[in-house]
Design an enzyme around this catalytic site. Structure first.
Site, PDB file in Angstrom:
ATOM      1  CD1 TRP A 199      74.852 -44.063  -0.338  1.00  0.00           C
ATOM      2  CD2 TRP A 199      74.058 -43.078   1.505  1.00  0.00           C
ATOM      3  NE1 TRP A 199      73.670 -44.672  -0.024  1.00  0.00           N
ATOM      4  CE2 TRP A 199      73.163 -44.088   1.114  1.00  0.00           C
ATOM      5  CE3 TRP A 199      73.771 -42.320   2.637  1.00  0.00           C
ATOM      6  CZ2 TRP A 199      71.987 -44.352   1.814  1.00  0.00           C
ATOM      7  CZ3 TRP A 199      72.598 -42.582   3.331  1.00  0.00           C
ATOM      8  CH2 TRP A 199      71.723 -43.575   2.929  1.00  0.00           C
TER       9      TRP A 199
ATOM     10  CD  GLU B 112      77.965 -49.283   0.777  1.00  0.00           C
ATOM     11  OE1 GLU B 112      77.334 -50.276   1.163  1.00  0.00           O
ATOM     12  OE2 GLU B 112      77.577 -48.555  -0.164  1.00  0.00           O
TER      13      GLU B 112
ATOM     14  CB  THR C 299      70.625 -50.524   8.754  1.00  0.00           C
ATOM     15  OG1 THR C 299      71.319 -51.078   9.858  1.00  0.00           O
ATOM     16  CG2 THR C 299      69.812 -49.338   9.218  1.00  0.00           C
TER      17      THR C 299
ATOM     18  CE1 TYR D 185      77.488 -54.439  -0.174  1.00  0.00           C
ATOM     19  CE2 TYR D 185      78.206 -53.319   1.838  1.00  0.00           C
ATOM     20  CZ  TYR D 185      77.387 -53.388   0.723  1.00  0.00           C
ATOM     21  OH  TYR D 185      76.492 -52.391   0.489  1.00  0.00           O
TER      22      TYR D 185
ATOM     23  CG  ASP E 267      73.621 -55.671  -1.343  1.00  0.00           C
ATOM     24  OD1 ASP E 267      73.278 -56.252  -2.403  1.00  0.00           O
ATOM     25  OD2 ASP E 267      73.103 -54.611  -0.958  1.00  0.00           O
TER      26      ASP E 267
ATOM     27  CB  CYS F 114      56.853 -59.866 -11.234  1.00  0.00           C
ATOM     28  SG  CYS F 114      57.896 -60.664 -10.006  1.00  0.00           S
TER      29      CYS F 114
HETATM   30  S1  SF4 Z   1      60.385 -60.311 -12.881  1.00  0.00           S
HETATM   31 FE1  SF4 Z   1      60.090 -60.212 -10.694  1.00  0.00          FE
HETATM   32  S2  SF4 Z   1      61.548 -61.699  -9.876  1.00  0.00           S
HETATM   33 FE2  SF4 Z   1      62.164 -61.264 -11.976  1.00  0.00          FE
HETATM   34  S3  SF4 Z   1      63.658 -59.626 -11.783  1.00  0.00           S
HETATM   35 FE3  SF4 Z   1      61.694 -58.674 -12.155  1.00  0.00          FE
HETATM   36  S4  SF4 Z   1      60.917 -58.224 -10.124  1.00  0.00           S
HETATM   37 FE4  SF4 Z   1      62.571 -59.722  -9.869  1.00  0.00          FE
END
Ligand code: SF4
Length: 363
Positions: free
Chosen positions: A26, A39, A45, A122, A140, A201
């Protein structure tokens, strides 16, 4: 307490998207009908689960005209297994409105799309941004999470009033020259990088300016108050059978699974139900059941919905004669052979039983 500069955030996000986006069908189209279908299917889902359904629908109904003209039972049958069946019914209804009131063309702006019955904020924003490149923000669950963490927004996302706070920031961020790519990018970032439980992160390009990361609040954001515990419900299904036909009925409005087919149902307030009570209930309904004919349930079937936890038991009865017309009228039951049952839209729980009882073999 740093939060990202908005231009830096957008540019970094777009660069990340260029390198990490998943090829999804899509995304290769600007056809508003296909975008709308995807959507609706992807709400609540996961992509992996929604993908085969998207393909099935596009194949069965390549145009909104074909979807609108399809019988509801057929649409629900194709939707079977995806849950939240009201989505399928609303989708079908909206397709008819697009045909009847818009000549088969989706409106081409957010404001006009919103007027379409069954299309909320949305979906309207997604179609407007992806199909018509309108500068609107799609909000979302992924976007709420990414914005809450990066910009340190602690408003409860379960409270409707918080939407304004997020919407304001989200609207400011959408670049005029790439609203489609930007909206795809932020949703994709939430889906595969800044995920709910274990965001990546360590390898995040926005880590240095991320409020949640820098303040040790990754697990605390977004704030979402706990939903009420799901209500337990106990279903006792009577599987009436006569010479290879089984009696089922279409579920009515006002409860779960509207429009799907199931067996005669008795709902008890607690899990256990004395067999005499069940027999009495059946007799009152004109189903001349005798406890001697009731095949005891083999197991408990569990099904969890967003607000309800269903435990179901199935009692099979082989009838000596067909049910009388007045009983059929009273109970709304009708006989179906196995091929017909296969083609009916059914809750997954009913399907599981039919499979276990070897009534339907090729599911
Ligand atoms: S550092 Fe972690 S919490 Fe911050 S935007 Fe990146 S992945 Fe998300």
């Amino acid at each position: 307490m740093a939060t990202p500069n908005q231009a830096y955030f957008v540019n970094t996000l777009l660069r990340w998207y260029g390198q990490h986006k998943r090829p999804l069908p899509w995304r290769d189209t600007t056809n508003p009908y296909y975008i709308w279908l995807s959507e609706v299917i992807l709400q609540q889902t996961r992509v992996a689960q929604g993908m085969p359904y998207y393909q099935k629908f596009v194949e069965a109904y390549p145009t909104v005209q074909q979807l609108a003209a399809a019988p509801e039972d057929e649409v629900l049958r194709l939707w079977q297994g995806l849950g939240y069946y009201s989505r399928a019914r609303n989708m079908h209804h909206t397709a008819k409105i697009v045909m009847e009131q818009y000549g088969g063309q989706f409106p081409d702006s957010f404001a006009e799309l919103l007027k379409l019955k069954g299309v909320g904020n949305y979906t309207a924003a997604a179609i407007a941004a992806f199909a018509f490149k309108e500068q609107v923000a799609v909000l979302d669950g992924n976007v709420f999470r990414v914005l809450a963490r990066l910009f340190g927004i602690s408003d409860d996302i379960a409270v409707p009033a918080s939407r304004k706070v997020f919407q304001k920031l989200a609207d400011e961020l959408v670049p005029a020259d790439a609203p489609d790519t930007y909206n795809q990018a932020i949703m994709e970032f939430g889906a595969i990088q800044c995920t709910p439980v274990m965001p990546d992160c360590l390898f995040c390009p926005l880590q240095q300016s991320c409020f949640a990361f820098n303040n040790g609040m990754v697990q605390e954001l977004p704030v979402k108050k706990k939903a009420k515990a799901a209500r337990p419900r106990y279903f006792h299904y009577i599987v009436l059978e006569h010479e290879g036909d089984f009696y089922l009925r279409k579920r009515l409005e006002g409860d779960i699974w509207q429009g799907l087919y199931d067996f005669y149902l008795y709902e008890s307030p607690g899990k256990n139900l004395p067999i005499e009570t069940l027999v009495q209930e059946l007799q009152q309904a004109g189903l001349e059941a005798d406890s001697a004919y009731l095949q005891s349930p083999q197991k408990d079937y569990k099904h969890i919905l967003s607000h309800q936890k269903i435990t179901a038991r199935f009692y099979r009865i082989r009838l000596i004669s067909r049910l009388k017309e007045e009983v059929l009228k009273e109970t709304r039951l009708a006989p179906f052979n196995v091929e017909e049952i296969e083609a009916l839209p059914k809750p997954i729980l009913i399907n599981s039983y039919l499979k276990d009882a070897k009534i339907l073999v090729y599911l």
